[in-house]
Motif scaffolding. Structure first.
Motif, PDB file in Angstrom:
ATOM      1  N   GLU A  12       1.044  -1.199   0.418  1.00  0.00           N
ATOM      2  CA  GLU A  12      -0.205   0.081   0.081  1.00  0.00           C
ATOM      3  C   GLU A  12       0.591   1.212  -0.311  1.00  0.00           C
ATOM      4  N   LEU A  15       2.571   1.855  -3.189  1.00  0.00           N
ATOM      5  CA  LEU A  15       0.978   2.069  -4.180  1.00  0.00           C
ATOM      6  C   LEU A  15       1.767   3.535  -4.170  1.00  0.00           C
ATOM      7  N   LYS A  16       1.320   3.959  -3.169  1.00  0.00           N
ATOM      8  CA  LYS A  16       0.707   5.854  -2.407  1.00  0.00           C
ATOM      9  C   LYS A  16       1.875   5.962  -2.996  1.00  0.00           C
ATOM     10  N   GLN A  19       2.022   5.935  -7.176  1.00  0.00           N
ATOM     11  CA  GLN A  19       0.346   7.319  -7.618  1.00  0.00           C
ATOM     12  C   GLN A  19       0.644   8.733  -7.215  1.00  0.00           C
ATOM     13  N   ASN A  99      -4.459   1.438 -10.130  1.00  0.00           N
ATOM     14  CA  ASN A  99      -4.736   0.339  -8.921  1.00  0.00           C
ATOM     15  C   ASN A  99      -5.546  -0.043  -8.988  1.00  0.00           C
ATOM     16  N   TRP A 102      -2.869  -3.125  -9.292  1.00  0.00           N
ATOM     17  CA  TRP A 102      -2.451  -3.638  -8.145  1.00  0.00           C
ATOM     18  C   TRP A 102      -2.590  -4.916  -7.071  1.00  0.00           C
ATOM     19  N   GLU A 103      -3.934  -4.392  -6.916  1.00  0.00           N
ATOM     20  CA  GLU A 103      -4.506  -5.295  -6.203  1.00  0.00           C
ATOM     21  C   GLU A 103      -4.386  -6.792  -6.219  1.00  0.00           C
TER      22      GLU A 103
END
Lengths: 159, 159
Positions: A12, A15-16, A19, A99, A102-103
């Motif tokens: 997480e 990814l953050k 992004q 997004n 990524w999951e």
């Protein structure tokens, strides 16, 4: 083998982080005058639109390849964009797709090797750090273009 | 609280990643002609020597503050360097010091908050990612300076 307990960044977080950088790059694209985005460059380098082509050709296609374990060669600019607004639209589409893909990454995936674009055989976390670094690198170049054009770039720490 | 099991980058990975970037930045410093390192800039930006001052003022002092849990204000260029060779020497000293301080970080430290330079209250792993990003950002700008000077920069992927 590395123990999972000895690790410092969560998926997480990563990814953050990515992004956040992509949001800043979007602001840099927006800061360019339409014409200069496609025409301005320094020292024989690429225009910022060409750099944005590369970034778009890496992010979703790279991550999609990783998630689907599908090795495809790198292809850039398969779709010719001629307005800044098209880049921004593509950028936002890519944000959502990143997004979604990524999951599908499991924690084990990050340390697994992947032959990115059939050329870069590295652990997946390294491939992703490379996406980010490459973007920061080119965006830094975009900052110089903006300054040379007399335009104040967005603050680096605003994500 | 995040579980340690859901994390993707080890401390060793992160150090290697940072030092790889630092090795490339060292090559960029080396690529500048002596005079241009101190004098050349574009669009009113800082010279690359000034950017190197900033990078040196962040890396060891930042990490030292983190390790010693000692909040000190950011101070840049406390020592005036006038030759490129002095920068390279400082750079190598910093490389060794970073390795030494890094060993003192525990895995729990990375997720703990630290008020970097008394200004940036973030988890330590974010502070360190910021050190790296900031370096990649300015080094990308150095690439433009080199290109504008007609000098081929080192390959981005060579660390």
């Amino acid at each position: 083998m590395k123990t999972l307990a000895a690790q410092v960044i969560t998926p997480e977080d990563l990814l953050k982080h990515w992004q956040g950088h992509r949001a800043l790059t979007r602001n840099v694209i927006e800061a360019f005058p339409e014409k200069d985005f496609f025409e301005f460059s320094i020292g024989g380098m690429r225009t910022f639109s060409k750099m944005a082509d590369e970034l778009l050709a890496i992010a979703v296609p790279g991550l999609k390849g990783i998630v689907n374990k599908e090795v495809k060669p790198f292809t850039e600019g398969s779709e010719k964009l001629i307005f800044k607004a098209q880049y921004l639209e593509k950028w936002d589409e890519a944000t959502a797709e990143i997004n979604q893909y990524w999951e599908k990454l499991s924690i084990e995936d990050f340390s697994a090797n992947f032959n990115l674009f059939g050329q870069y055989e590295f652990p997946i976390y390294q491939n992703i750090l490379y996406f980010i670094d490459n973007e920061v690198h080119h965006r830094g170049q975009g900052y110089v273009y903006l300054r040379a054009l007399g335009i104040e770039p967005p603050f680096f720490w605003e994500r």
